[in-house]
Design a protein around this motif. Structure first.
Motif, mmCIF file in Angstrom:
data_model
loop_
_atom_site.group_PDB
_atom_site.id
_atom_site.type_symbol
_atom_site.label_atom_id
_atom_site.label_comp_id
_atom_site.label_asym_id
_atom_site.label_seq_id
_atom_site.Cartn_x
_atom_site.Cartn_y
_atom_site.Cartn_z
ATOM 1 N N ALA A 140 0.835 -1.207 0.000
ATOM 2 C CA ALA A 140 0.000 0.000 0.000
ATOM 3 C C ALA A 140 0.867 1.254 0.000
ATOM 4 N N ALA A 141 1.938 1.255 0.810
ATOM 5 C CA ALA A 141 2.826 2.417 0.849
ATOM 6 C C ALA A 141 3.484 2.647 -0.503
ATOM 7 N N THR A 142 3.941 1.574 -1.138
ATOM 8 C CA THR A 142 4.589 1.698 -2.442
ATOM 9 C C THR A 142 3.595 2.132 -3.513
ATOM 10 N N GLU A 143 2.395 1.568 -3.491
ATOM 11 C CA GLU A 143 1.378 1.980 -4.466
ATOM 12 C C GLU A 143 1.036 3.458 -4.298
ATOM 13 N N ALA A 144 1.055 3.948 -3.070
ATOM 14 C CA ALA A 144 0.774 5.373 -2.838
ATOM 15 C C ALA A 144 1.859 6.248 -3.461
ATOM 16 N N VAL A 145 3.115 5.804 -3.350
ATOM 17 C CA VAL A 145 4.215 6.564 -3.959
ATOM 18 C C VAL A 145 4.088 6.542 -5.482
ATOM 19 N N LEU A 146 3.795 5.380 -6.059
ATOM 20 C CA LEU A 146 3.605 5.304 -7.509
ATOM 21 C C LEU A 146 2.453 6.190 -7.956
ATOM 22 N N MET A 147 1.400 6.217 -7.168
ATOM 23 C CA MET A 147 0.246 7.064 -7.454
ATOM 24 C C MET A 147 0.652 8.544 -7.438
ATOM 25 N N ALA A 148 1.461 8.921 -6.444
ATOM 26 C CA ALA A 148 1.913 10.312 -6.356
ATOM 27 C C ALA A 148 2.814 10.679 -7.525
ATOM 28 N N LEU A 149 3.717 9.784 -7.907
ATOM 29 C CA LEU A 149 4.606 10.060 -9.037
ATOM 30 C C LEU A 149 3.814 10.229 -10.327
ATOM 31 N N ALA A 150 2.764 9.422 -10.495
ATOM 32 C CA ALA A 150 1.932 9.545 -11.697
ATOM 33 C C ALA A 150 1.142 10.847 -11.690
ATOM 34 N N THR A 151 0.804 11.315 -10.515
ATOM 35 C CA THR A 151 0.012 12.550 -10.394
ATOM 36 C C THR A 151 0.884 13.788 -10.556
ATOM 37 N N GLN A 152 2.091 13.730 -9.995
ATOM 38 C CA GLN A 152 2.990 14.891 -9.987
ATOM 39 C C GLN A 152 3.933 14.838 -11.172
ATOM 40 N N ARG A 153 3.418 15.069 -12.352
ATOM 41 C CA ARG A 153 4.228 15.016 -13.572
ATOM 42 C C ARG A 153 5.380 16.024 -13.515
ATOM 43 N N GLY A 154 6.567 15.578 -13.944
ATOM 44 C CA GLY A 154 7.721 16.465 -13.951
ATOM 45 C C GLY A 154 8.501 16.470 -12.653
ATOM 46 N N ARG A 155 8.012 15.760 -11.643
ATOM 47 C CA ARG A 155 8.726 15.648 -10.366
ATOM 48 C C ARG A 155 9.064 14.175 -10.132
ATOM 49 N N ASN A 156 10.256 13.914 -9.634
ATOM 50 C CA ASN A 156 10.650 12.515 -9.490
ATOM 51 C C ASN A 156 11.301 12.195 -8.146
ATOM 52 N N LYS A 157 11.251 13.120 -7.205
ATOM 53 C CA LYS A 157 11.910 12.900 -5.924
ATOM 54 C C LYS A 157 10.907 12.405 -4.881
ATOM 55 N N VAL A 158 11.274 11.317 -4.186
ATOM 56 C CA VAL A 158 10.466 10.757 -3.103
ATOM 57 C C VAL A 158 11.270 10.888 -1.820
ATOM 58 N N ILE A 159 10.740 11.600 -0.848
ATOM 59 C CA ILE A 159 11.448 11.831 0.410
ATOM 60 C C ILE A 159 10.807 11.000 1.512
ATOM 61 N N THR A 160 11.643 10.305 2.251
ATOM 62 C CA THR A 160 11.160 9.526 3.383
ATOM 63 C C THR A 160 12.201 9.604 4.495
ATOM 64 N N SER A 161 12.062 8.742 5.504
ATOM 65 C CA SER A 161 12.898 8.832 6.693
ATOM 66 C C SER A 161 13.455 7.455 7.040
ATOM 67 N N ASP A 162 14.563 7.419 7.772
ATOM 68 C CA ASP A 162 15.157 6.137 8.147
ATOM 69 C C ASP A 162 14.448 5.471 9.322
ATOM 70 N N VAL A 163 13.340 6.050 9.780
ATOM 71 C CA VAL A 163 12.518 5.375 10.786
ATOM 72 C C VAL A 163 11.144 5.000 10.220
ATOM 73 N N VAL A 164 10.994 5.103 8.902
ATOM 74 C CA VAL A 164 9.857 4.469 8.231
ATOM 75 C C VAL A 164 10.185 2.981 8.134
ATOM 76 N N HIS A 165 9.190 2.131 8.205
ATOM 77 C CA HIS A 165 9.382 0.675 8.267
ATOM 78 C C HIS A 165 10.428 0.213 7.249
ATOM 79 N N PRO A 166 11.489 -0.470 7.685
ATOM 80 C CA PRO A 166 12.532 -0.928 6.746
ATOM 81 C C PRO A 166 11.990 -1.783 5.610
ATOM 82 N N GLN A 167 11.028 -2.639 5.879
ATOM 83 C CA GLN A 167 10.488 -3.481 4.811
ATOM 84 C C GLN A 167 9.700 -2.652 3.809
ATOM 85 N N TYR A 168 9.005 -1.617 4.253
ATOM 86 C CA TYR A 168 8.281 -0.748 3.330
ATOM 87 C C TYR A 168 9.267 -0.050 2.398
#
Length: 465
Positions: A140-168
């Motif tokens: 679900a987390a990955t699909e949300a990022v793909l959804m955001a990338l498809a929505t935000q045309r021309g932008r390709n940076k995904v920012i997250t944190s090192d305390v977000v679930h390692p498996q995610y």
């Protein structure tokens, strides 16, 4: 005793129909000799049903689980209480055997369940629309990022944190391997909070992925992160714990655009790691990019209320290049369990569950730091998870000792430190090397928490205790 129901005559008839002389001929035509076993399987002699049942029971009893051991495990899968009625309803034949509702006229019950589930998730998250579920919290987390990338045309940076679930983050890195996207992993502070995400946001940022509470139990300032992302034209994705929303603000109320979660804690058992339930909701104006199925409510030609699949995003009749996602199914049975569970709890029950988790977690912190061997890593409140450091530095041995005393005392964080996938940091920072993650749910009693602290204190090399 054979469990293969085909007779020799059956097999001969099937082989004749396809023009083969034997099953070995079929296998040799398809599987190279170099990878074939070239010997008989080393199977024990056949036994009758009573002996087989006893043997399988003996093997199953070797597993440590939340019924045989007191469970303080977390990290996305939790030992929450499941009311008996959840099992009763979910085990009804018309639900238990359900699969894909391709024909709406014969699937009204399942479609209604999906619609009721979606309604509850939108109420829970404060967002306008939900899908009928995804596979688990990580997908679900990955699909949300793909959804955001498809929505935000021309932008390709995904920012997250090192305390977000390692498996995610590992799933995300694997998915984005062949996509023109950059993952930026921001280091959390000593208390395990990700305020540094705000400084990393720029005009190339498509989305921010934050977890609240995060993997180590810290509470993030999601509203501030969402405001900074919005100011830069980026989307905010929050991975949340459904039980936490008994006390924490809803994602939609903090300006989050897409909310995702692992729904295992809503009426679904630990089940040794799955299958689980992926939750996803978003702002209503993003609905046409929402992956998975969406069940809608309408009226039939007689004016009666009915349910249909709507805005389908990837089914067999949709061309691949037109699909918004490769996700083409959902977890209807587990979503049904979550629906029943949430309906039983209601707002007050969810709040009460959260309050129990908070109070018992604080008590567990107090009893564990009363010893000289252990310390809590990070400051601040916790919902139900926190990190403990073993000053002796032998976490694996400590947890094994606890398991031998019928206690699942926590998750060793050492093996997760410094992990990478596709060149992206997916593991935890080095300060968690001698630590373990503890989860305290509403099921844990004061006596169990006292026992947990006592057993850990009396583990080998505990002279300081």
């Amino acid at each position: 005793m054979s469990y293969l129901f085909h007779t020799d005559d059956d097999r001969r008839e099937m082989l004749a129909a396809i023009g083969a002389s034997s099953i070995d001929e079929i296998i040799n035509d398809q599987v190279p000799q170099s990878v074939q076993l070239q010997r008989q399987l080393e199977l024990p002699p056949a036994i009758h049903e009573m002996e087989l049942t006893a043997e399988l029971t003996r093997l199953a009893d070797r597993n440590a689980n939340a019924n045989s051991h007191v469970c303080f495990l977390g990290g996305g899968a939790y030992d929450h209480f499941i009311p008996a009625v959840v099992d009763e309803i979910a085990s009804r034949g018309e639900y238990y055997t359900s699969y894909t509702p391709y024909q709406a006229e014969v699937s009204q019950g399942n479609l209604q369940v999906m619609f009721e589930y979606e309604t509850l998730i939108t109420q829970l998250t404060g967002l306008g629309v939900s899908n009928a579920s995804l596979y688990d919290g990580g997908s679900a987390a990955t699909e949300a990022v793909l959804m955001a990338l498809a929505t935000q045309r021309g932008r390709n940076k995904v920012i997250t944190s090192d305390v977000v679930h390692p498996q995610y983050r590992e799933i995300l890195a694997a998915y984005l391997r062949n996509i023109d996207a950059e993952i930026v992993v921001v280091a959390a502070d000593e208390n395990g909070c990700s305020a540094g995400i705000i400084d990393a946001i720029d005009d190339q940022t498509a989305c921010v992925l934050v977890q609240h509470p995060n993997f180590i139990g810290g509470l993030e300032d999601v509203a501030a992160i969402a405001a900074a992302a919005k100011a830069a034209g980026a989307l905010t994705i929050e991975s949340f714990d459904p039980v936490s929303l008994g006390r924490l603000r809803r994602p939609g109320d903090m300006g989050v655009d897409i909310a995702v979660a692992e729904g295992q804690g809503l009426g679904n058992p630990l089940a040794y790691g799955g299958p689980y339930l992926g939750i996803m909701a978003c702002r209503e104006d993003l609905v046409r990019r929402l992956p998975g199925r969406i069940a809608g409510q309408t009226t039939d030609r007689r004016g009666k209320r009915c349910w249909v699949l709507t805005l389908q995003t990837r089914e067999q009749h949709i061309r691949r290049e037109k699909a918004t996602s490769n996700i083409c199914s959902n977890q209807t049975l587990l979503a049904l369990r979550a629906t029943v569970h949430l309906s039983l709890l209601g707002p007050e029950g969810l709040r009460e569950t959260s309050d129990h988790c908070i109070a018992k977690t604080e008590y567990a912190k107090q009893v564990i730091v009363a010893t000289e061997r252990f310390e809590i890593v990070g400051e601040g409140p916790s919902l139900k998870e926190f990190v403990v450091r073993d000053r002796n530095g032998d976490v694996a041995e400590l947890l094994e000792y606890a398991r031998n005393h019928a206690l699942l005392a926590g998750i060793d964080l050492g093996p997760m430190v410094g992990l990478q996938c596709e060149g992206t940091l997916t593991g935890l920072p080095d300060r968690y090397r001698d630590c373990f993650l503890v989860a305290v749910t509403e099921k844990r009693t004061r006596a169990e928490i006292d026992q947990w602290a006592e057993i850990l204190c009396h583990a080998p090399q505990t002279a300081a205790c």
